[in-house]
Design a protein around this motif. Sequence first.
Motif, PDB file in Angstrom:
ATOM      1  N   LYS A  26       0.835  -1.205   0.000  1.00  0.00           N
ATOM      2  CA  LYS A  26       0.000   0.000   0.000  1.00  0.00           C
ATOM      3  C   LYS A  26       0.869   1.255   0.000  1.00  0.00           C
ATOM      4  O   LYS A  26       0.516   2.273  -0.598  1.00  0.00           O
ATOM      5  CB  LYS A  26      -0.907  -0.029   1.238  1.00  0.00           C
ATOM      6  CG  LYS A  26      -2.112   0.881   1.118  1.00  0.00           C
ATOM      7  CD  LYS A  26      -3.043   0.710   2.309  1.00  0.00           C
ATOM      8  CE  LYS A  26      -4.095   1.794   2.331  1.00  0.00           C
ATOM      9  NZ  LYS A  26      -4.915   1.744   3.536  1.00  0.00           N
ATOM     10  N   CYS A  27       2.007   1.179   0.682  1.00  0.00           N
ATOM     11  CA  CYS A  27       2.919   2.331   0.751  1.00  0.00           C
ATOM     12  C   CYS A  27       3.798   2.428  -0.504  1.00  0.00           C
ATOM     13  O   CYS A  27       4.644   3.331  -0.594  1.00  0.00           O
ATOM     14  CB  CYS A  27       3.817   2.225   1.988  1.00  0.00           C
ATOM     15  SG  CYS A  27       2.921   2.369   3.539  1.00  0.00           S
ATOM     16  N   GLY A  28       3.641   1.490  -1.420  1.00  0.00           N
ATOM     17  CA  GLY A  28       4.435   1.514  -2.656  1.00  0.00           C
ATOM     18  C   GLY A  28       5.894   1.154  -2.449  1.00  0.00           C
ATOM     19  O   GLY A  28       6.776   1.566  -3.213  1.00  0.00           O
ATOM     20  N   LYS A  29       6.181   0.364  -1.411  1.00  0.00           N
ATOM     21  CA  LYS A  29       7.571  -0.025  -1.119  1.00  0.00           C
ATOM     22  C   LYS A  29       7.837  -1.470  -1.559  1.00  0.00           C
ATOM     23  O   LYS A  29       6.918  -2.209  -1.905  1.00  0.00           O
ATOM     24  CB  LYS A  29       7.853   0.132   0.385  1.00  0.00           C
ATOM     25  CG  LYS A  29       7.629   1.540   0.903  1.00  0.00           C
ATOM     26  CD  LYS A  29       8.562   2.547   0.256  1.00  0.00           C
ATOM     27  CE  LYS A  29       8.388   3.956   0.823  1.00  0.00           C
ATOM     28  NZ  LYS A  29       9.315   4.907   0.198  1.00  0.00           N
ATOM     29  N   HIS A  30       9.112  -1.870  -1.515  1.00  0.00           N
ATOM     30  CA  HIS A  30       9.543  -3.195  -1.975  1.00  0.00           C
ATOM     31  C   HIS A  30       9.417  -4.209  -0.833  1.00  0.00           C
ATOM     32  O   HIS A  30       9.992  -4.011   0.235  1.00  0.00           O
ATOM     33  CB  HIS A  30      11.004  -3.102  -2.446  1.00  0.00           C
ATOM     34  CG  HIS A  30      11.578  -4.382  -2.968  1.00  0.00           C
ATOM     35  ND1 HIS A  30      11.897  -4.572  -4.300  1.00  0.00           N
ATOM     36  CD2 HIS A  30      11.909  -5.542  -2.348  1.00  0.00           C
ATOM     37  CE1 HIS A  30      12.397  -5.791  -4.460  1.00  0.00           C
ATOM     38  NE2 HIS A  30      12.424  -6.396  -3.292  1.00  0.00           N
ATOM     39  N   ALA A  31       8.658  -5.266  -1.070  1.00  0.00           N
ATOM     40  CA  ALA A  31       8.489  -6.320  -0.049  1.00  0.00           C
ATOM     41  C   ALA A  31       9.376  -7.506  -0.397  1.00  0.00           C
ATOM     42  O   ALA A  31       9.123  -8.211  -1.377  1.00  0.00           O
ATOM     43  CB  ALA A  31       7.032  -6.761   0.009  1.00  0.00           C
ATOM     44  N   GLN A  32      10.422  -7.688   0.401  1.00  0.00           N
ATOM     45  CA  GLN A  32      11.272  -8.871   0.217  1.00  0.00           C
ATOM     46  C   GLN A  32      10.902  -9.886   1.297  1.00  0.00           C
ATOM     47  O   GLN A  32      11.153  -9.661   2.474  1.00  0.00           O
ATOM     48  CB  GLN A  32      12.755  -8.516   0.337  1.00  0.00           C
ATOM     49  CG  GLN A  32      13.637  -9.749   0.121  1.00  0.00           C
ATOM     50  CD  GLN A  32      15.113  -9.429   0.134  1.00  0.00           C
ATOM     51  OE1 GLN A  32      15.728  -9.338   1.195  1.00  0.00           O
ATOM     52  NE2 GLN A  32      15.694  -9.246  -1.046  1.00  0.00           N
ATOM     53  N   LEU A  33      10.247 -10.966   0.890  1.00  0.00           N
ATOM     54  CA  LEU A  33       9.850 -11.990   1.852  1.00  0.00           C
ATOM     55  C   LEU A  33      10.957 -13.026   1.969  1.00  0.00           C
ATOM     56  O   LEU A  33      11.636 -13.342   0.988  1.00  0.00           O
ATOM     57  CB  LEU A  33       8.522 -12.631   1.435  1.00  0.00           C
ATOM     58  CG  LEU A  33       7.335 -11.661   1.263  1.00  0.00           C
ATOM     59  CD1 LEU A  33       6.046 -12.419   1.003  1.00  0.00           C
ATOM     60  CD2 LEU A  33       7.165 -10.749   2.491  1.00  0.00           C
ATOM     61  N   SER A  34      11.144 -13.540   3.191  1.00  0.00           N
ATOM     62  CA  SER A  34      12.294 -14.409   3.468  1.00  0.00           C
ATOM     63  C   SER A  34      11.888 -15.788   3.942  1.00  0.00           C
ATOM     64  O   SER A  34      10.829 -15.964   4.546  1.00  0.00           O
ATOM     65  CB  SER A  34      13.159 -13.785   4.570  1.00  0.00           C
ATOM     66  OG  SER A  34      13.426 -12.451   4.284  1.00  0.00           O
ATOM     67  N   ILE A  35      12.779 -16.737   3.697  1.00  0.00           N
ATOM     68  CA  ILE A  35      12.655 -18.075   4.291  1.00  0.00           C
ATOM     69  C   ILE A  35      13.864 -18.248   5.200  1.00  0.00           C
ATOM     70  O   ILE A  35      15.010 -18.081   4.752  1.00  0.00           O
ATOM     71  CB  ILE A  35      12.662 -19.183   3.215  1.00  0.00           C
ATOM     72  CG1 ILE A  35      11.593 -18.935   2.150  1.00  0.00           C
ATOM     73  CG2 ILE A  35      12.468 -20.552   3.861  1.00  0.00           C
ATOM     74  CD1 ILE A  35      11.678 -19.880   0.944  1.00  0.00           C
ATOM     75  N   CYS A  36      13.629 -18.553   6.471  1.00  0.00           N
ATOM     76  CA  CYS A  36      14.745 -18.833   7.374  1.00  0.00           C
ATOM     77  C   CYS A  36      15.351 -20.184   6.988  1.00  0.00           C
ATOM     78  O   CYS A  36      14.644 -21.194   6.950  1.00  0.00           O
ATOM     79  CB  CYS A  36      14.275 -18.885   8.828  1.00  0.00           C
ATOM     80  SG  CYS A  36      13.827 -17.273   9.471  1.00  0.00           S
ATOM     81  N   TYR A  37      16.651 -20.182   6.714  1.00  0.00           N
ATOM     82  CA  TYR A  37      17.333 -21.413   6.311  1.00  0.00           C
ATOM     83  C   TYR A  37      17.659 -22.220   7.563  1.00  0.00           C
ATOM     84  O   TYR A  37      18.232 -21.710   8.521  1.00  0.00           O
ATOM     85  CB  TYR A  37      18.622 -21.074   5.558  1.00  0.00           C
ATOM     86  CG  TYR A  37      19.324 -22.297   4.997  1.00  0.00           C
ATOM     87  CD1 TYR A  37      18.884 -22.892   3.820  1.00  0.00           C
ATOM     88  CD2 TYR A  37      20.420 -22.851   5.647  1.00  0.00           C
ATOM     89  CE1 TYR A  37      19.517 -24.011   3.295  1.00  0.00           C
ATOM     90  CE2 TYR A  37      21.065 -23.968   5.140  1.00  0.00           C
ATOM     91  CZ  TYR A  37      20.602 -24.544   3.960  1.00  0.00           C
ATOM     92  OH  TYR A  37      21.238 -25.670   3.457  1.00  0.00           O
ATOM     93  N   SER A  38      17.265 -23.471   7.529  1.00  0.00           N
ATOM     94  CA  SER A  38      17.509 -24.321   8.687  1.00  0.00           C
ATOM     95  C   SER A  38      17.802 -25.736   8.217  1.00  0.00           C
ATOM     96  O   SER A  38      17.561 -26.074   7.051  1.00  0.00           O
ATOM     97  CB  SER A  38      16.286 -24.297   9.614  1.00  0.00           C
ATOM     98  OG  SER A  38      16.624 -24.820  10.872  1.00  0.00           O
ATOM     99  N   LEU A  39      18.320 -26.551   9.106  1.00  0.00           N
ATOM    100  CA  LEU A  39      18.681 -27.931   8.772  1.00  0.00           C
ATOM    101  C   LEU A  39      18.294 -28.852   9.917  1.00  0.00           C
ATOM    102  O   LEU A  39      18.140 -28.416  11.057  1.00  0.00           O
ATOM    103  CB  LEU A  39      20.199 -28.053   8.571  1.00  0.00           C
ATOM    104  CG  LEU A  39      20.846 -27.240   7.444  1.00  0.00           C
ATOM    105  CD1 LEU A  39      22.364 -27.291   7.594  1.00  0.00           C
ATOM    106  CD2 LEU A  39      20.441 -27.766   6.079  1.00  0.00           C
TER     107      LEU A  39
END
Length: 468
Positions: A137-150
């Motif tokens: 809505k604010c017109g910004k960049h959404a970088q969604l993440s996956i936490c890397y785990s093992l």
Amino acid sequence: MTTKNPLKITDTTFRDGHQSSLATRMRTEDMEGIAPEMNHAGFYSMEVWGGATFDVATRFLNEDPWERPRILKRLMPDTRLQMLLRGQNLVGYRHYPDDVVTAFVHHAAEVGIDIFRVFDAVNDERNFETSLKVIKKCGKHAQLSICYSLTEPKMGGPVYDLDYYINKALILQDMGADSLCIKDMAGLIAPDDAYKLIKALKQALKIPVQLHTHYTSGMGSMSCLKATEAGVDIIDTALAPFALRSSQPAIEPIVVALQGTPRDTGLDLAHLFKLGQYIESIAPKYREFLDDTRMAVIDTSVLMHQIPGGMITNLVAQLREINALNRLDEVYEELPRVRKELGYPPLVTPTSQIVGVQAVQNVLAGRYKMVSRQVKDYVYGLYGKPPAPIDPEVQKIVLKNYERGETPITCRAADVLEPELDKAKQATEGIARDIGDVLIYALFPTTGMRFLKWKYGLETPPPEVKAK
């Protein structure tokens, strides 16, 4: 002729660089001295805010956390400013209701944040819904993440295999992510796994892919190089003085390693050297926060048991306090058992503390004879849905007589939270002058209120908390 595809760089010197190596103590005034030069470096973005910077600013630095991005935006107008947002946890340690999340993201966008890197401790994408909507809505960049785990020494095993990451990534892309980040907070990604994972993600996704790793295990630079070979779009690095140890790989050797190749970053080594020299000049102020307890700059133990360094420090401190350091090996044995029973959460704030404390209590008092408040909330579902099912027997023991009920929720965790913003406005009436002040209190009522009193001269901060 091979097509040029320059590797983009996110610089973390002003956020994760000092958060990981110097307890987040870098002051805004020391950033101001070099920010205009950083602006000309040619970074894709600079991570300057989020994570622990908000809490530390109000608790230890007597700085208004909202002022830092405002100042840096003015000094670095040509550089995208990036923040780390803990999903529904924002920059705190618990889930906040949607009204607080909405107000926070709006205000962060207003003060100058361009890219929001959002992650969730259990990789439950439902915990991104509210913040994602507002970022867009604010017109910004959404970088969604996956936490890397093992769960094994390498990628694979019962939960965290290639399919797990690809499926999650596709869900995040469908939700509207502008880019995807693999967030390897413990430095666990091995070079061959980095190549395999990035290669597969680049084939499966249409959006850019970024790798964030730490140098903790000593594999960070090697993994970044292999990820680059596999076609990663962006990697995170820090300037050498604030790099390595448990921070990010250093940018300077990576620039040289890629010179003259299709992935040449195009960054100027002489300019980066000048930036590094400035950081060296202010670094002695923060020397007391540097971990000098051992010779090695890497933590080889993480290669064996995958427990992040900060988590080990906490466990040792807990056991020492109760004169039970001799039980540390038993705790190491208990940890993977507890983690499995709790659905294999990635070990990152706050799940690393939840698993660690329970493992200590199991060893000292007997298995699940004592259960922390956080473990009850976690098993009930207040942190989200874990990557694997929770052991039903453990669930029964943990939730016995739990005041919210003995059957875990299956809805999005924030759906059961009452709004809090109006209460925060009432509590700060007569003190707070804008929504930023209200949010400082909403996130951290005790230390936040104390800071607001310092800010407006209603109380005098102690001498160790020097204002700028």
